[in-house]
Design a protein around this motif. Sequence first.
Motif, short mmCIF file in Angstrom:
data_model
loop_
_atom_site.label_atom_id
_atom_site.label_comp_id
_atom_site.label_asym_id
_atom_site.label_seq_id
_atom_site.Cartn_x
_atom_site.Cartn_y
_atom_site.Cartn_z
N MET A 169 0.84 -1.18 0.00
CA MET A 169 0.00 0.00 0.00
C MET A 169 0.89 1.24 0.00
SD MET A 169 -3.02 -1.02 2.66
CE MET A 169 -4.00 -2.50 2.44
N GLN A 170 0.64 2.14 -0.93
CA GLN A 170 1.45 3.33 -1.07
C GLN A 170 0.54 4.53 -1.21
OE1 GLN A 170 4.78 3.38 -1.05
NE2 GLN A 170 5.15 1.19 -1.05
N ASN A 171 1.12 5.74 -1.04
CA ASN A 171 0.35 6.93 -1.39
C ASN A 171 0.49 7.19 -2.88
OD1 ASN A 171 2.81 8.27 -1.85
ND2 ASN A 171 2.89 9.00 0.27
N GLY A 172 -0.29 8.13 -3.40
CA GLY A 172 -0.33 8.36 -4.84
C GLY A 172 1.00 8.64 -5.48
N PRO A 173 1.77 9.65 -4.99
CA PRO A 173 3.05 9.95 -5.62
C PRO A 173 4.01 8.78 -5.62
CG PRO A 173 2.35 11.76 -4.21
CD PRO A 173 1.41 10.61 -3.95
N ALA A 174 4.07 8.02 -4.51
CA ALA A 174 4.97 6.88 -4.43
C ALA A 174 4.61 5.83 -5.47
CB ALA A 174 4.95 6.28 -3.03
N VAL A 175 3.32 5.60 -5.66
CA VAL A 175 2.87 4.63 -6.66
C VAL A 175 3.34 5.06 -8.04
CG1 VAL A 175 0.86 3.74 -7.89
CG2 VAL A 175 0.91 3.72 -5.40
N ARG A 176 3.13 6.33 -8.37
CA ARG A 176 3.52 6.80 -9.70
C ARG A 176 5.03 6.71 -9.91
NH1 ARG A 176 -0.24 10.59 -8.33
NH2 ARG A 176 1.26 12.29 -8.12
N ARG A 177 5.82 7.08 -8.88
CA ARG A 177 7.28 7.01 -9.01
C ARG A 177 7.73 5.58 -9.22
NH1 ARG A 177 7.40 10.57 -4.54
NH2 ARG A 177 8.10 8.86 -3.20
N ARG A 178 7.17 4.67 -8.43
CA ARG A 178 7.56 3.26 -8.54
C ARG A 178 7.20 2.69 -9.90
NH1 ARG A 178 8.14 -0.14 -4.08
NH2 ARG A 178 6.68 -1.62 -5.02
N LYS A 179 5.99 3.00 -10.36
CA LYS A 179 5.54 2.45 -11.63
C LYS A 179 6.31 3.07 -12.80
CE LYS A 179 0.91 1.03 -10.21
NZ LYS A 179 1.07 -0.37 -10.64
N LEU A 180 6.54 4.36 -12.74
CA LEU A 180 7.31 5.02 -13.78
C LEU A 180 8.72 4.46 -13.82
CD1 LEU A 180 7.74 7.19 -15.94
CD2 LEU A 180 8.12 8.84 -14.09
N GLY A 181 9.34 4.31 -12.64
CA GLY A 181 10.70 3.78 -12.59
C GLY A 181 10.79 2.36 -13.13
N ALA A 182 9.81 1.52 -12.77
CA ALA A 182 9.81 0.14 -13.25
C ALA A 182 9.67 0.08 -14.77
CB ALA A 182 8.68 -0.64 -12.58
N LEU A 234 10.55 2.47 -16.93
CA LEU A 234 11.79 2.96 -17.54
C LEU A 234 12.89 1.91 -17.46
CD1 LEU A 234 11.80 6.64 -16.20
CD2 LEU A 234 11.43 5.89 -18.57
N ARG A 235 12.94 1.17 -16.35
CA ARG A 235 13.93 0.10 -16.23
C ARG A 235 13.68 -0.98 -17.28
NH1 ARG A 235 13.33 -0.82 -11.30
NH2 ARG A 235 11.84 -2.54 -11.42
N ALA A 236 12.40 -1.34 -17.49
CA ALA A 236 12.08 -2.37 -18.49
C ALA A 236 12.45 -1.88 -19.90
CB ALA A 236 10.59 -2.70 -18.43
N LEU A 237 12.22 -0.62 -20.18
CA LEU A 237 12.56 -0.08 -21.49
C LEU A 237 14.08 -0.05 -21.69
CD1 LEU A 237 9.99 2.86 -21.68
CD2 LEU A 237 9.96 0.76 -23.05
N ARG A 238 14.81 0.26 -20.62
CA ARG A 238 16.28 0.27 -20.72
C ARG A 238 16.83 -1.13 -21.00
NH1 ARG A 238 19.76 -1.35 -17.28
NH2 ARG A 238 18.47 -1.13 -15.40
N THR A 239 16.34 -2.10 -20.24
CA THR A 239 16.84 -3.47 -20.46
C THR A 239 16.41 -3.98 -21.83
OG1 THR A 239 14.90 -4.38 -19.31
CG2 THR A 239 16.87 -3.99 -18.00
#
Length: 286
Positions: A1-14, A16-21
């Motif tokens: 369970m996360q707050n809104g900004p944390a969810v967006r940061r985590r999802k965006l980061g994940a 971007l990591r998938a696109l990089r790999t």
Amino acid sequence: MQNGPAVRRRKLGAELRALRTGAGLTSGEAARMVGWHQSKVSRIETGASGVKPADVRLLLDAYAVADAQLRELLMALAGSEDRGGRHHWWHAYRGVLPSTYRDFISLESQASGMRTLETSVVPGLLQTPEYARAVTRAAVEGLDDERLDALVEVRLARQDVLRARPPLELAAVLDEAVLRREVGGPEVMARQLNRLVEAARLPQVRLQVLPFGAGAHIGITGPFVIFSFLSTSDLDVVVLDHLTSSLYLERKEDLEAYTEAFNTLRIHALSPEDSLDFIAAMGEGA
């Protein structure tokens, strides 16, 4: 369970990591391509720090991402304009909106689809001004007229997502109690029911009524919202509202459970056509 900004940061980061790999790059190689230190790429990918839209654009260019919809979505998650082309219009109401409400509006403005179960009140995206005023006054104690006006303005401004190009696709299951609960008096409720009939006829809105005759159902534990995003389901999120806060669920198991619950509710609810007739008949009798 996360707050809104944390969810967006985590999802965006994940993502971007998938696109990089997928581009065959290490984090160090990606950092050198855009002129950064490797630690910045790592912090972005783990969600440890925020990222500006301009930085996302640099990374997407480095990874040769050509999918326009995916680029638009990831830029939006980083803080660019919402789907209506308005740059975070709700920031003008920062003084009257709780942070959890701002987070919710942010997700709503960026999502391509929204599935919601409502058990008490009409969804905010479908409320008339009079109904919105009555609900807000009842839900928030001690409101002065100025703040009440501002909150109603926000509620109505949110509805622009249904008129955007492309519009938000809204699927709503309403417990019959939503229609029976007289909010604001008979005249206000009659106009609200008519508004629901108008909304149910829109191609981007799928409205279903869960009648009392359906008995106990999986939704009796409370309302919920599922936000969906174009290009990738990895960004989908479930939102649960409480009296003083909201919870954001992003785990695959949670998304699957709430998606299954929503599909079950739709099966037990009246069809969209029968729901339209049901609401129209109630409006005529209101």
